[in-house]
Design a protein around this motif. Structure first.
Motif, PDB file in Angstrom:
ATOM      1  N   PRO A 127       2.998  -4.550  -1.844  1.00 36.49           N
ATOM      2  CA  PRO A 127       2.269  -3.349  -2.252  1.00 36.49           C
ATOM      3  C   PRO A 127       1.093  -3.053  -1.328  1.00 36.49           C
ATOM      4  O   PRO A 127       0.425  -3.952  -0.815  1.00 36.49           O
ATOM      5  CB  PRO A 127       1.778  -3.693  -3.666  1.00 36.49           C
ATOM      6  CG  PRO A 127       2.626  -4.837  -4.107  1.00 36.49           C
ATOM      7  CD  PRO A 127       2.992  -5.596  -2.878  1.00 36.49           C
ATOM      8  N   ASP A 128       0.859  -1.782  -1.145  1.00 36.93           N
ATOM      9  CA  ASP A 128      -0.281  -1.309  -0.371  1.00 36.93           C
ATOM     10  C   ASP A 128      -1.448  -1.083  -1.335  1.00 36.93           C
ATOM     11  O   ASP A 128      -1.364  -0.242  -2.221  1.00 36.93           O
ATOM     12  CB  ASP A 128       0.108   0.001   0.320  1.00 36.93           C
ATOM     13  CG  ASP A 128      -1.017   0.574   1.176  1.00 36.93           C
ATOM     14  OD1 ASP A 128      -2.130   0.022   1.150  1.00 36.93           O
ATOM     15  OD2 ASP A 128      -0.764   1.586   1.862  1.00 36.93           O
ATOM     16  N   PRO A 129      -2.561  -1.812  -1.194  1.00 39.83           N
ATOM     17  CA  PRO A 129      -3.675  -1.630  -2.134  1.00 39.83           C
ATOM     18  C   PRO A 129      -4.503  -0.385  -1.864  1.00 39.83           C
ATOM     19  O   PRO A 129      -5.343  -0.014  -2.685  1.00 39.83           O
ATOM     20  CB  PRO A 129      -4.522  -2.895  -1.911  1.00 39.83           C
ATOM     21  CG  PRO A 129      -4.268  -3.254  -0.485  1.00 39.83           C
ATOM     22  CD  PRO A 129      -2.824  -2.884  -0.206  1.00 39.83           C
ATOM     23  N   GLY A 130      -4.268   0.275  -0.731  1.00 38.15           N
ATOM     24  CA  GLY A 130      -5.059   1.451  -0.394  1.00 38.15           C
ATOM     25  C   GLY A 130      -6.436   1.063   0.119  1.00 38.15           C
ATOM     26  O   GLY A 130      -6.806  -0.112   0.208  1.00 38.15           O
ATOM     27  N   ARG A 131      -7.189   2.059   0.499  1.00 35.37           N
ATOM     28  CA  ARG A 131      -8.540   1.856   0.997  1.00 35.37           C
ATOM     29  C   ARG A 131      -9.519   1.657  -0.155  1.00 35.37           C
ATOM     30  O   ARG A 131      -9.360   2.258  -1.215  1.00 35.37           O
ATOM     31  CB  ARG A 131      -8.993   3.050   1.820  1.00 35.37           C
ATOM     32  CG  ARG A 131      -8.134   3.324   3.045  1.00 35.37           C
ATOM     33  CD  ARG A 131      -8.411   2.330   4.141  1.00 35.37           C
ATOM     34  NE  ARG A 131      -7.692   2.685   5.360  1.00 35.37           N
ATOM     35  CZ  ARG A 131      -7.652   1.918   6.422  1.00 35.37           C
ATOM     36  NH1 ARG A 131      -8.269   0.750   6.423  1.00 35.37           N
ATOM     37  NH2 ARG A 131      -6.990   2.286   7.498  1.00 35.37           N
ATOM     38  N   PRO A 741       4.053   0.782  -6.781  1.00 38.51           N
ATOM     39  CA  PRO A 741       4.355  -0.605  -7.161  1.00 38.51           C
ATOM     40  C   PRO A 741       3.266  -1.249  -8.006  1.00 38.51           C
ATOM     41  O   PRO A 741       3.562  -2.044  -8.903  1.00 38.51           O
ATOM     42  CB  PRO A 741       4.503  -1.308  -5.805  1.00 38.51           C
ATOM     43  CG  PRO A 741       4.887  -0.232  -4.854  1.00 38.51           C
ATOM     44  CD  PRO A 741       4.154   0.983  -5.320  1.00 38.51           C
ATOM     45  N   THR A 742       2.006  -0.895  -7.725  1.00 39.93           N
ATOM     46  CA  THR A 742       0.915  -1.428  -8.549  1.00 39.93           C
ATOM     47  C   THR A 742       1.022  -0.921  -9.973  1.00 39.93           C
ATOM     48  O   THR A 742       0.857  -1.678 -10.941  1.00 39.93           O
ATOM     49  CB  THR A 742      -0.447  -1.032  -7.944  1.00 39.93           C
ATOM     50  OG1 THR A 742      -0.569  -1.593  -6.634  1.00 39.93           O
ATOM     51  CG2 THR A 742      -1.594  -1.539  -8.806  1.00 39.93           C
ATOM     52  N   SER A 767      -4.571  -6.604 -10.705  1.00 39.63           N
ATOM     53  CA  SER A 767      -3.674  -5.925  -9.773  1.00 39.63           C
ATOM     54  C   SER A 767      -4.109  -6.093  -8.321  1.00 39.63           C
ATOM     55  O   SER A 767      -5.283  -6.364  -8.019  1.00 39.63           O
ATOM     56  CB  SER A 767      -3.596  -4.435 -10.116  1.00 39.63           C
ATOM     57  OG  SER A 767      -4.832  -3.783  -9.837  1.00 39.63           O
ATOM     58  N   ILE A 768      -3.152  -5.909  -7.442  1.00 30.26           N
ATOM     59  CA  ILE A 768      -3.405  -5.952  -6.001  1.00 30.26           C
ATOM     60  C   ILE A 768      -4.451  -4.918  -5.610  1.00 30.26           C
ATOM     61  O   ILE A 768      -5.370  -5.185  -4.834  1.00 30.26           O
ATOM     62  CB  ILE A 768      -2.092  -5.709  -5.226  1.00 30.26           C
ATOM     63  CG1 ILE A 768      -1.134  -6.900  -5.388  1.00 30.26           C
ATOM     64  CG2 ILE A 768      -2.370  -5.436  -3.757  1.00 30.26           C
ATOM     65  CD1 ILE A 768      -1.585  -8.144  -4.660  1.00 30.26           C
ATOM     66  N   ALA A 769      -4.333  -3.718  -6.153  1.00 29.47           N
ATOM     67  CA  ALA A 769      -5.240  -2.643  -5.762  1.00 29.47           C
ATOM     68  C   ALA A 769      -6.671  -2.892  -6.211  1.00 29.47           C
ATOM     69  O   ALA A 769      -7.617  -2.448  -5.558  1.00 29.47           O
ATOM     70  CB  ALA A 769      -4.745  -1.312  -6.334  1.00 29.47           C
ATOM     71  N   PHE A 770      -6.867  -3.587  -7.320  1.00 24.30           N
ATOM     72  CA  PHE A 770      -8.216  -3.837  -7.831  1.00 24.30           C
ATOM     73  C   PHE A 770      -8.930  -4.903  -7.020  1.00 24.30           C
ATOM     74  O   PHE A 770     -10.151  -4.846  -6.847  1.00 24.30           O
ATOM     75  CB  PHE A 770      -8.136  -4.266  -9.302  1.00 24.30           C
ATOM     76  CG  PHE A 770      -9.472  -4.280 -10.010  1.00 24.30           C
ATOM     77  CD1 PHE A 770      -9.957  -3.131 -10.606  1.00 24.30           C
ATOM     78  CD2 PHE A 770     -10.234  -5.439 -10.082  1.00 24.30           C
ATOM     79  CE1 PHE A 770     -11.182  -3.137 -11.265  1.00 24.30           C
ATOM     80  CE2 PHE A 770     -11.452  -5.453 -10.732  1.00 24.30           C
ATOM     81  CZ  PHE A 770     -11.931  -4.290 -11.332  1.00 24.30           C
ATOM     82  N   GLN A 771      -8.206  -5.872  -6.506  1.00 27.56           N
ATOM     83  CA  GLN A 771      -8.834  -7.020  -5.857  1.00 27.56           C
ATOM     84  C   GLN A 771      -8.713  -7.007  -4.338  1.00 27.56           C
ATOM     85  O   GLN A 771      -9.248  -7.899  -3.677  1.00 27.56           O
ATOM     86  CB  GLN A 771      -8.209  -8.319  -6.385  1.00 27.56           C
ATOM     87  CG  GLN A 771      -8.399  -8.547  -7.867  1.00 27.56           C
ATOM     88  CD  GLN A 771      -7.900  -9.902  -8.315  1.00 27.56           C
ATOM     89  OE1 GLN A 771      -7.938 -10.874  -7.566  1.00 27.56           O
ATOM     90  NE2 GLN A 771      -7.414  -9.970  -9.543  1.00 27.56           N
TER      91      GLN A 771
END
Length: 790
Positions: A127-131, A741-742, A767-771
Motif C-alpha cells: 500500500p501507498d501511505p501517501g504524503r 488498500p488501506t 493502518s499504513i497510512a496513519f503511521q
C-alpha cells in the motif's frame, strides 16, 4: 493453450463481476494477466456497444460526448478525465438513463470494476501511505492546544477568521491557508496567552485611544471644541502606574496677534503649555509625557487665551477657538530612575541558581516548555534563540516576567507550534518496484493520535513514550486511554458534528411563522441528542450499523416533549429513551439531521436523499444541471399538491430524471418527518406516500424500513464510507485511489472485531497510512490493474 487462456480470462472476469472493491486473489500475482487491449476488446467493448454507443458514438454525440473517440482508459490516457466521468455516471446509475434498457447488475459491476481498476491501479500487497501533509492548527485546535498546555479558560482564537472546509472537515491541509489577517490575530492571541500565563505587574506599553467624543466639556457636538477659556476632560484608568505618552492633534481658528494656547494637567497638576497653531485641515501634533498613578485619573486640556473682536469698518470679526481633533495615550513606560516592579513568577518558572547568568537561566526555564509546545524534542539552537530573545528583552528594560512573555509569544507564533505534520522519518522500506515507504517519527505519531482523538496536543504520557521510542508498541492501549479520557468528547463534537452536518445546527433559521416552537434551546437539545447517541457507540460494543437502526435515543425534557415521548424527571439531564416501534430508528430518525436536510419553510426529499447518498453511502450524486426550474406549487388545475407530487412532475423533465431516480426514493421515505423532524402522516392535507424503490432494487415504505435497508442490504457501502470518512479525518487530507488498500484493510480489520466504532478507530490508528509516509523519492509504481507482469 487457447482454451487455457480463455478459461483464465473468464475466471478473471468472474472476479471482476463481484464487489467493486474486492481484494485481488493471491494467484493473480503469479500469472501473466491479459493486456488491457485484450480485455477491453473482448469484454468491455461489447458492453459499450449494447448500452452506450446508441447515444454516445461519433454519429450521435448526445451531450457532445463520443465514447468511441476516447483512447484506451489507462492511467496515462489523454482521455482519463472523460473516462472518470463515465465511471461516476455508471457507478451512480445515472447512465444508461432511467428510460433506457439497463444492463444486468453483473454486467454493470464488471464494467465499473474494470474501469475503476484500470484508471486507479493499486498493489494491495504494497500500500501507498501517501504524503504526510503539513497543515496549520485550525481555530478549535488552537484553542484546545493553548488551554491544555497552560490551563487558561478563555478562548484566544475567538477572533480568528473562520476556517474553510474541504472533504467534509475544517482541518484539511489543502484548504487551511495563513492570511495576513490571521497572522495578525496570531500575534494578538500570543500576547493574550503570554499575559495570562506569566502575569507582569507592569505590562508592556500599549496604546489607548482617546477620541474627541470621549472628552467632556466641549462647546460643540461631534467634536472636541472650546470657544471660551474652558476645559476638556478625559477619564482613564491605566493598567499600571508609570509614564505615558499623550499624543494630541490640535487646531485653531486664528485671531489676534498670537496663536491659541492650551495647557495639559493630570488631576489638576500642571504638566505643560503649548500652542495650537495648526489649522483644521492641517492640525498640529504634540507629544506630551505624563506620569499617571494607579487607579482612575483625569487628563485635562484647557483653552488659555480666548480672543474675540467685533468687526469694524476696516477689519472683519475675529474669534479665536480651540479644537482637539485626535488624542491617544501610550504606556506605561518607566520613569527615569524607576525600577520595573517584579511580581511572583508562575510556579513552573524555576528560580535562578547562585551565579547563574541570565541566558542560562532563561534556557533552563524554557527547556521543559518548548517540547510540549512543539510536540517534539527541540533543537539546541531553538532553545538558544528563545533564551537570547528573553535576555535581550530584559536588557532593554523589561522585567523577567515581561522577558518570558516575549519568549512565549515567539513560541506561540513559531511554525513548530502553529503547524502539525512533522515529516522526519526514522526508517524506510524500499524493494525493487515497490512504493518506498518511511515510518513517521514517534513524536509525529503522538501528535497525529492526539489531534485525531482529542483535537488537541499530546499529553505528557504520549510524549514520554515517544521520547523512549515506545509509542508504536503501545498504540493500541494509548488509543483506548485517549478514548476513555474526557477530552475524547472533542472527537465526538468535531468528527460527528461535521460528518453529520449538525455542528452549526443552532444557527439554523426555520420560518418562525410556520415553526414558532423553534428556538436556540431546542436546536441545542437536537444537537446534543446526536452527540450523545454517537458517543454511546464509543463506550458500548455495538455494531456501527446500529447507528442507523437503533431503537433508542437520548433526550432531555424539552426534546421528549417535542417528540411526544415520556418526559424525564430532570429538565436538563439527557437520558436514554426507548423509541416507539416503527416510528423512528437511528440517525435518520433524529430531529437534528432532519432539520439540517430541510429548507426553512418545507422538507426537501432532494436534500435528504443527497445527505444519505453522500454522508451514509459515500456515493454523492452529481450537481444538478444549470437553469433547472424550481418546483411548481400547484398542479395544472390549480390544486395544491403534496411535495412528492410536485417532485414527480418535476422529474418528468428528461434532464432531471436520472438523478432524481437516484435521490427521490430515499427522500420520499423520510417524508413522514416534517422540517423539524416531527412525525406526520399528511402533507398539504393529503396522506403521505413514503413508498418507493431504490435504484439498487430494494423496496422501501417507511423511514424505518429505509434505515434497515441501508444497514443490511447496503451495509458494505456504509462501512466503507465510514472507514473513508474516518481516515480522512484522522489524516487531515482527502483520500485518493491509492488509499483503497488501506480502506480495505480498515474495513476488514474492524469487521474481525465486531465492526464497532472503537474497532474502526483502532484499525485507522494501526493502518499504513496513519503511521507512515511515502518516501521523498518514491519509485514509480509498476503495478497496473490489467497488465501486471510476473
Amino acid at each position: 493453450m487457447r482454451l487455457f487462456a480463455t478459461a483464465l480470462l473468464l475466471a478473471f472476469c468472474a472476479i471482476l463481476g463481484g464487489a467493486a472493491h474486492q481484494t485481488w486473489p493471491d494467484w493473480w500475482w503469479h500469472v501473466r494477466a491479459p493486456s488491457p487491449e485484450v480485455v477491453f476488446n473482448r469484454r468491455i467493448q461489447p458492453f459499450l456497444n449494447r448500452t452506450c454507443y446508441e447515444c454516445h458514438d461519433s454519429g450521435s454525440r448526445k451531450g457532445d460526448f463520443a465514447l468511441d473517440r476516447l483512447s484506451l482508459p489507462v492511467p496515462q490516457s489523454d482521455s482519463r478525465e472523460a473516462w472518470e466521468r463515465v465511471l461516476r455516471h455508471v457507478s451512480n446509475n445515472l447512465m444508461p438513463p432511467a428510460d433506457a434498457t439497463q444492463p444486468a447488475p453483473a454486467e454493470r459491476a464488471e464494467f465499473i470494476t474494470w474501469l475503476d481498476r484500470t484508471l486507479h491501479p493499486v498493489d494491495p500487497r504494497n500500500p501507498d501511505p501517501g504524503r504526510v501533509v503539513i497543515r496549520r492548527l485550525n481555530r478549535e485546535e488552537y484553542k484546545n492546544t493553548v488551554q491544555d498546555l497552560f490551563g487558561i479558560t478563555f478562548n484566544p482564537a475567538e477572533s480568528f477568521p473562520d476556517d474553510d472546509s474541504g472533504h467534509g472537515f475544517d482541518h484539511i491541509a489543502s484548504v487551511l491557508s495563513v492570511s495576513p489577517l490571521l497572522f495578525e490575530r496570531y500575534l494578538t492571541a500570543a500576547e493574550q496567552v503570554a499575559a495570562a500565563v506569566i502575569p507582569d505587574p507592569m505590562p508592556p506599553p500599549r496604546i489607548f485611544v482617546a477620541p474627541p467624543e470621549k472628552w467632556t466639556g466641549s462647546n460643540s457636538e461631534g467634536e472636541a471644541a472650546l470657544f471660551s477659556n474652558t476645559v476638556l476632560t478625559f477619564k482613564i484608568t491605566p493598567p499600571a502606574a508609570g509614564r505615558y505618552r499623550l499624543t494630541v492633534r490640535v487646531a485653531q481658528d486664528a485671531a489676534g496677534n498670537e496663536a491659541a494656547r492650551f495647557s495639559v494637567k493630570v488631576d489638576d497638576k500642571p504638566i505643560t503649555e503649548l500652542a495650537a497653531d495648526g489649522t483644521r485641515r492641517r492640525p498640529r501634533q504634540h507629544k506630551i509625557e505624563v506620569d499617571l498613578p494607579a487607579g482612575p485619573s483625569r487628563i485635562q486640556i484647557a483653552f488659555l487665551n480666548d480672543f474675540y473682536a467685533e468687526p469694524t469698518a476696516t477689519t472683519k470679526q475675529q474669534d479665536r477657538n480651540f479644537y482637539l481633533q485626535d488624542a491617544s495615550l501610550e504606556g506605561p513606560y518607566l520613569v527615569p530612575g524607576q525600577t520595573r516592579p517584579e511580581g511572583p513568577l508562575p510556579s513552573w518558572v524555576a528560580a535562578p541558581k547562585p551565579g547563574e547568568n541570565r541566558f542560562d537561566w532563561y534556557a533552563r526555564v524554557l527547556t521543559p516548555l518548548v517540547p510540549r509546545a512543539y510536540r517534539r524534542p527541540p533543537k539546541p539552537s531553538e532553545i538558544d534563540r528563545l533564551a537570547f530573545l528573553a535576555e535581550r528583552s530584559e536588557k532593554s528594560g523589561d522585567s523577567p516576567a515581561a522577558a518570558l512573555q516575549v519568549a512565549l509569544q515567539a513560541i506561540l507564533t513559531s511554525p513548530g507550534f502553529l503547524f502539525i505534520g512533522e515529516t522526519s522519518a526514522i526508517s524506510s522500506s524500499v524493494s525493487g518496484d515497490k512504493i518506498q515507504r518511511q515510518s513517521l517519527s514517534e513524536h509525529a505519531i503522538a501528535s497525529r493520535l492526539a489531534y485525531f482523538l482529542w483535537n488537541g496536543p499530546p499529553d505528557e504520557r504520549l510524549l514520554q513514550l515517544a521520547d523512549r521510542g515506545e509509542l508504536k508498541s503501545h498504540l493500541a492501549e494509548e488509543t483506548k486511554r485517549l478514548l476513555a479520557d474526557a477530552r475524547s468528547r472533542r472527537f465526538v463534537q468535531n468528527f460527528a458534528g461535521q460528518w453529520l452536518e449538525v455542528r452549526n445546527l443552532p444557527l439554523r433559521t426555520p420560518d418562525p411563522k410556520l415553526y414558532p416552537e423553534w428556538s436556540p434551546a431546542l436546536a441545542a437539545s437536537m444537537k446534543e441528542e446526536i452527540l450523545r447517541f454517537f458517543s454511546d457507540f464509543l463506550t458500548n460494543d455495538r455494531p456501527l450499523t446500529e447507528l442507523l437502526t437503533a431503537d433508542y435515543t437520548f433526550v432531555d425534557a424539552r426534546l421528549a416533549r417535542f417528540y411526544g415521548l415520556p418526559v424525564p424527571a430532570s429538565e436538563t439531564a439527557f437520558v436514554r429513551t426507548q423509541l416507539p416501534a416503527d416510528r423512528r430508528a437511528g440517525l435518520l430518525g433524529q430531529a437534528g439531521i432532519l432539520t439540517v436536510t430541510s429548507y426553512p419553510n418545507r422538507t426537501s426529499p432532494v436534500l435528504r436523499g443527497k445527505f444519505v447518498l453522500d454522508k451514509i453511502l459515500g456515493t454523492p450524486p452529481p450537481p444538478p444541471p444549470p437553469n433547472i426550474p424550481s418546483l411548481a406549487e400547484h398542479a395544472g388545475g390549480g390544486q395544491p399538491q403534496t411535495l412528492r407530487g410536485r417532485l414527480e412532475l418535476h422529474r418528468s423533465n428528461p434532464s432531471c430524471a436520472s438523478c432524481h431516480a437516484l435521490i427521490d426514493p430515499i427522500g420520499f421515505a423520510l417524508e413522514n418527518y416534517d422540517s423539524l423532524g416531527r412525525r406526520r402522516e399528511t402533507d398539504g392535507g393529503q396522506p403521505i406516500d413514503s413508498s418507493g424503490k431504490l435504484v439498487t432494487g430494494e423496496a422501501v415504505n417507511s423511514p424505518v424500513s429505509l434505515s434497515h435497508i441501508l444497514a443490511n442490504a447496503r451495509q458494505d457501502e456504509f462501512n466503507r464510507n465510514f472507514a473513508r470518512t474516518l481516515l480522512t479525518y484522522a489524516l487531515g487530507r482527502g483520500l485518493d485511489y491509492y488509499d483503497r488498500p488501506t480502506v480495505d484493510t480498515i474495513v476488514t480489520t474492524a469487521a474481525n472485531h465486531g465492526s464497532t466504532l472503537p474497532a474502526y478507530i483502532d484499525a485507522v490508528v494501526a493502518s499504513i497510512a496513519f503511521q507512515n509516509q511515502r518516501a521523498d523519492t518514491p519509485a514509480t509504481p509498476q503495478v497496473a490493474a490489467l497488465s501486471r507482469q510476473p
